[in-house]
Design a protein around this motif. Structure first.
Motif, PDB file in Angstrom:
ATOM      1  N   LEU A   1       0.869  -1.186   0.000  1.00  6.03           N
ATOM      2  CA  LEU A   1       0.000   0.000   0.000  1.00  6.03           C
ATOM      3  C   LEU A   1       0.900   1.229   0.000  1.00  6.03           C
ATOM      4  CD1 LEU A   1      -2.688  -1.213   2.551  1.00  6.03           C
ATOM      5  CD2 LEU A   1      -2.569  -1.597   0.082  1.00  6.03           C
ATOM      6  N   PHE A   2       1.537   1.465  -1.123  1.00  6.89           N
ATOM      7  CA  PHE A   2       2.575   2.486  -1.223  1.00  6.89           C
ATOM      8  C   PHE A   2       1.995   3.893  -1.362  1.00  6.89           C
ATOM      9  CE2 PHE A   2       1.411   1.419  -5.486  1.00  6.89           C
ATOM     10  CZ  PHE A   2       1.611   2.558  -6.239  1.00  6.89           C
ATOM     11  N   VAL A   3       0.703   4.002  -1.634  1.00  7.01           N
ATOM     12  CA  VAL A   3      -0.010   5.283  -1.611  1.00  7.01           C
ATOM     13  C   VAL A   3      -1.141   5.145  -0.608  1.00  7.01           C
ATOM     14  CG1 VAL A   3      -1.201   7.057  -2.943  1.00  7.01           C
ATOM     15  CG2 VAL A   3       0.473   5.583  -4.086  1.00  7.01           C
ATOM     16  N   LYS A   4      -1.278   6.098   0.282  1.00  3.48           N
ATOM     17  CA  LYS A   4      -2.342   6.071   1.278  1.00  3.48           C
ATOM     18  C   LYS A   4      -3.397   7.121   0.933  1.00  3.48           C
ATOM     19  CE  LYS A   4      -0.330   2.878   3.688  1.00  3.48           C
ATOM     20  NZ  LYS A   4       0.255   3.132   5.008  1.00  3.48           N
ATOM     21  N   PRO A   5      -4.627   6.926   1.386  1.00  2.00           N
ATOM     22  CA  PRO A   5      -5.693   7.860   1.039  1.00  2.00           C
ATOM     23  C   PRO A   5      -5.399   9.316   1.393  1.00  2.00           C
ATOM     24  CG  PRO A   5      -6.631   5.849   1.914  1.00  2.00           C
ATOM     25  CD  PRO A   5      -5.149   5.732   2.087  1.00  2.00           C
ATOM     26  N   GLU A   6      -4.737   9.554   2.536  1.00  5.46           N
ATOM     27  CA  GLU A   6      -4.495  10.945   2.942  1.00  5.46           C
ATOM     28  C   GLU A   6      -3.566  11.681   1.986  1.00  5.46           C
ATOM     29  OE1 GLU A   6      -2.105   8.263   5.872  1.00  5.46           O
ATOM     30  OE2 GLU A   6      -4.064   8.239   4.840  1.00  5.46           O
ATOM     31  N   GLU A   7      -2.786  10.943   1.208  1.00  4.46           N
ATOM     32  CA  GLU A   7      -1.890  11.589   0.256  1.00  4.46           C
ATOM     33  C   GLU A   7      -2.649  12.278  -0.871  1.00  4.46           C
ATOM     34  OE1 GLU A   7       1.597   9.200  -0.876  1.00  4.46           O
ATOM     35  OE2 GLU A   7       1.112   7.891   0.810  1.00  4.46           O
ATOM     36  N   TRP A   8      -3.889  11.890  -1.089  1.00  6.45           N
ATOM     37  CA  TRP A   8      -4.744  12.555  -2.070  1.00  6.45           C
ATOM     38  C   TRP A   8      -5.918  13.266  -1.401  1.00  6.45           C
ATOM     39  CZ3 TRP A   8      -3.277  13.919  -6.637  1.00  6.45           C
ATOM     40  CH2 TRP A   8      -2.297  13.181  -7.303  1.00  6.45           C
TER      41      TRP A   8
ATOM     42  N   GLY B   1      -9.387  -3.864   3.377  1.00  7.21           N
ATOM     43  CA  GLY B   1      -9.654  -2.753   2.475  1.00  7.21           C
ATOM     44  C   GLY B   1      -9.737  -1.432   3.215  1.00  7.21           C
ATOM     45  N   TRP B   2     -10.070  -0.406   2.453  1.00  2.00           N
ATOM     46  CA  TRP B   2     -10.347   0.925   2.988  1.00  2.00           C
ATOM     47  C   TRP B   2     -11.782   1.291   2.683  1.00  2.00           C
ATOM     48  CZ3 TRP B   2      -5.769   2.474  -0.460  1.00  2.00           C
ATOM     49  CH2 TRP B   2      -4.555   2.355   0.227  1.00  2.00           C
ATOM     50  N   TRP B   3     -12.462   1.832   3.674  1.00  2.00           N
ATOM     51  CA  TRP B   3     -13.718   2.521   3.430  1.00  2.00           C
ATOM     52  C   TRP B   3     -13.392   4.010   3.472  1.00  2.00           C
ATOM     53  CZ3 TRP B   3     -18.171   2.932   7.544  1.00  2.00           C
ATOM     54  CH2 TRP B   3     -19.170   3.792   7.057  1.00  2.00           C
ATOM     55  N   MET B   4     -13.407   4.623   2.294  1.00  2.00           N
ATOM     56  CA  MET B   4     -13.112   6.055   2.152  1.00  2.00           C
ATOM     57  C   MET B   4     -14.444   6.796   2.072  1.00  2.00           C
ATOM     58  SD  MET B   4      -9.923   5.466  -0.486  1.00  2.00           S
ATOM     59  CE  MET B   4     -10.633   3.928  -1.086  1.00  2.00           C
ATOM     60  N   LYS B   5     -14.631   7.739   2.991  1.00  2.00           N
ATOM     61  CA  LYS B   5     -15.964   8.279   3.244  1.00  2.00           C
ATOM     62  C   LYS B   5     -16.171   9.642   2.603  1.00  2.00           C
ATOM     63  CE  LYS B   5     -15.934   5.830   7.653  1.00  2.00           C
ATOM     64  NZ  LYS B   5     -16.090   5.923   9.124  1.00  2.00           N
TER      65      LYS B   5
ATOM     66  N   TRP C   1      -9.661   6.947  -6.550  1.00  2.00           N
ATOM     67  CA  TRP C   1     -10.599   6.925  -5.413  1.00  2.00           C
ATOM     68  C   TRP C   1     -10.847   8.352  -4.911  1.00  2.00           C
ATOM     69  CZ3 TRP C   1     -11.035   2.848  -7.596  1.00  2.00           C
ATOM     70  CH2 TRP C   1     -10.252   1.710  -7.472  1.00  2.00           C
ATOM     71  N   ALA C   2      -9.821   9.198  -4.938  1.00  2.00           N
ATOM     72  CA  ALA C   2      -9.977  10.578  -4.475  1.00  2.00           C
ATOM     73  C   ALA C   2     -10.937  11.361  -5.362  1.00  2.00           C
ATOM     74  CB  ALA C   2      -8.621  11.273  -4.421  1.00  2.00           C
ATOM     75  N   HIS C   3     -10.847  11.167  -6.671  1.00  2.00           N
ATOM     76  CA  HIS C   3     -11.810  11.809  -7.575  1.00  2.00           C
ATOM     77  C   HIS C   3     -13.235  11.418  -7.189  1.00  2.00           C
ATOM     78  CE1 HIS C   3      -9.010  13.649 -10.319  1.00  2.00           C
ATOM     79  NE2 HIS C   3      -8.509  12.509 -10.756  1.00  2.00           N
ATOM     80  N   LEU C   4     -13.434  10.145  -6.883  1.00  2.00           N
ATOM     81  CA  LEU C   4     -14.772   9.665  -6.566  1.00  2.00           C
ATOM     82  C   LEU C   4     -15.257  10.194  -5.222  1.00  2.00           C
ATOM     83  CD1 LEU C   4     -14.324   5.990  -7.803  1.00  2.00           C
ATOM     84  CD2 LEU C   4     -15.704   7.774  -8.888  1.00  2.00           C
ATOM     85  N   VAL C   5     -14.388  10.162  -4.215  1.00  2.00           N
ATOM     86  CA  VAL C   5     -14.780  10.659  -2.894  1.00  2.00           C
ATOM     87  C   VAL C   5     -15.126  12.144  -2.965  1.00  2.00           C
ATOM     88  CG1 VAL C   5     -13.957  11.106  -0.551  1.00  2.00           C
ATOM     89  CG2 VAL C   5     -13.523   8.896  -1.620  1.00  2.00           C
ATOM     90  N   LYS C   6     -14.315  12.911  -3.661  1.00  4.15           N
ATOM     91  CA  LYS C   6     -14.561  14.351  -3.767  1.00  4.15           C
ATOM     92  C   LYS C   6     -15.830  14.652  -4.545  1.00  4.15           C
ATOM     93  CE  LYS C   6      -9.659  15.368  -3.260  1.00  4.15           C
ATOM     94  NZ  LYS C   6      -8.373  15.710  -3.960  1.00  4.15           N
ATOM     95  N   ALA C   7     -16.244  13.701  -5.402  1.00  3.63           N
ATOM     96  CA  ALA C   7     -17.491  13.873  -6.157  1.00  3.63           C
ATOM     97  C   ALA C   7     -18.706  13.401  -5.361  1.00  3.63           C
ATOM     98  CB  ALA C   7     -17.402  13.116  -7.475  1.00  3.63           C
ATOM     99  N   GLY C   8     -18.485  12.893  -4.137  1.00  2.00           N
ATOM    100  CA  GLY C   8     -19.603  12.541  -3.279  1.00  2.00           C
ATOM    101  C   GLY C   8     -19.904  11.063  -3.154  1.00  2.00           C
TER     102      GLY C   8
END
Length: 308
Positions: free
Chosen positions: A30-37, A57-61, A104-111
């Motif tokens: 997991l060389f990239v973490k969610p907080e990096e985006w 997994g990650w549940w990104m909210k 995943w960041a694009h999707l989370v930011k889109a809601g």
């Protein structure tokens, strides 16, 4: 099978390709973490596949959202992507960096909430089946487990759900839909990048390596490793089980799969009345296709906005 008349240098290539076809020879961390985006609100989740393999997994909210996308990944990657830029052993496959967290960041930011999980024998999920990858033939059980986890969760079970199923993960999802259609009746849509027939992939690899006349030997070696033959790892067996709105992507000039023929055949077998193929142009590298929506998110976001 008698292989004594095959030159040893050719046989070494055949064995290497056979192992590559059925066994992730390394794990992608997991060389990239969610907080990096910029995904600061997420949690680690743990659940089981339908046959009991521990999955992580990650549940990104996404704030105030009742929409969820369940996402998986190709072999030999992880929910974070692929770190070919780290060098060996990953660069032996391709030296590219694939960043799924950016998607995943694009999707989370889109809601959209995103549940991204590692398939068995990948990332931080558990080992199973002797470490063999079935390119969907075992991993469909992980797709079932992920959906069962969502359906039993006090919050996620109340959400509208879509799928982002990639390559091995797409093959697996097609088979899960075929075996357990009732479990996925409430899925609103699926985005399926680069579903792959292993006959196309390994046939192209063999040709590039000059051993195309030994495909039957490669199949035999794969059986010796404990895996499937290439002809048995094919999403086209299960494509007619896909009935929800679908966006599929393939790299038009992918030298690894002899596209467009293989991808088009899979697409044509999809049962969905509403389906679209996005051909990614301007590259011959299959792995560029996995980064496409990280760099070009509009069509992905438009698709999910319409159907989820």
């Amino acid at each position: 099978m008698d292989t004594k008349n095959i030159p040893e240098d050719k046989m070494q290539i055949v064995r290497y390709l056979a192992e590559f076809a059925v066994r992730p020879m390394f794990r992608t961390p997991l060389f990239v973490k969610p907080e990096e985006w910029g995904i600061d609100n997420y949690e680690d989740v743990y659940f089981q596949s339908s046959d009991g393999v521990p999955l992580e997994g990650w549940w990104m909210k996404a704030e105030n959202s009742n929409k969820l996308i369940i996402a998986n990944h190709p072999m030999p990657m992880s929910r974070a992507g692929f770190c070919g830029h780290f060098g060996e052993p990953w660069s032996n496959v391709d030296d590219i960096k694939i960043d799924f967290v950016k998607i995943w960041a694009h999707l989370v930011k889109a809601g959209y909430n995103v549940l991204a999980y590692d398939l068995r024998n990948h990332g931080t999920s558990g080992s199973a089946n002797g470490g063999i990858c079935g390119i969907g033939r075992y991993e469909w059980r992980d797709c079932v487990g992920a959906k069962q986890f969502v359906d039993s969760h006090p919050i996620l079970s109340k959400m509208d759900v879509a799928l982002y199923s990639q390559c091995t993960g797409a093959n697996a999802q097609f088979e899960a839909l075929s075996k357990h259609p009732e479990l996925f009746e409430n899925i609103t849509c699926m985005l399926a990048p680069l579903a792959v027939s292993m006959e196309a992939l390994m046939g192209s690899f063999a040709k590039l390596q000059g051993v195309e006349e030994y495909l039957d030997v490669m199949d035999f070696e794969q059986l010796k490793f404990g895996g499937y033959q290439n002809k048995d790892m094919n999403p086209q067996f299960f494509a007619d089980a896909v009935k929800m709105p679908l966006l599929m992507t393939q790299v038009l000039d992918d030298i690894w799969t002899d596209n467009p023929s293989d991808g088009q055949k899979t697409f044509d077998l999809i049962s969905s009345s509403e389906k679209e193929m996005l051909w990614i142009e301007g590259t011959t590298r299959r792995f560029d296709g996995y980064n496409y929506f990280g760099e070009n998110p509009k069509q992905m976001l438009d698709f999910f906005e319409k159907h989820l």
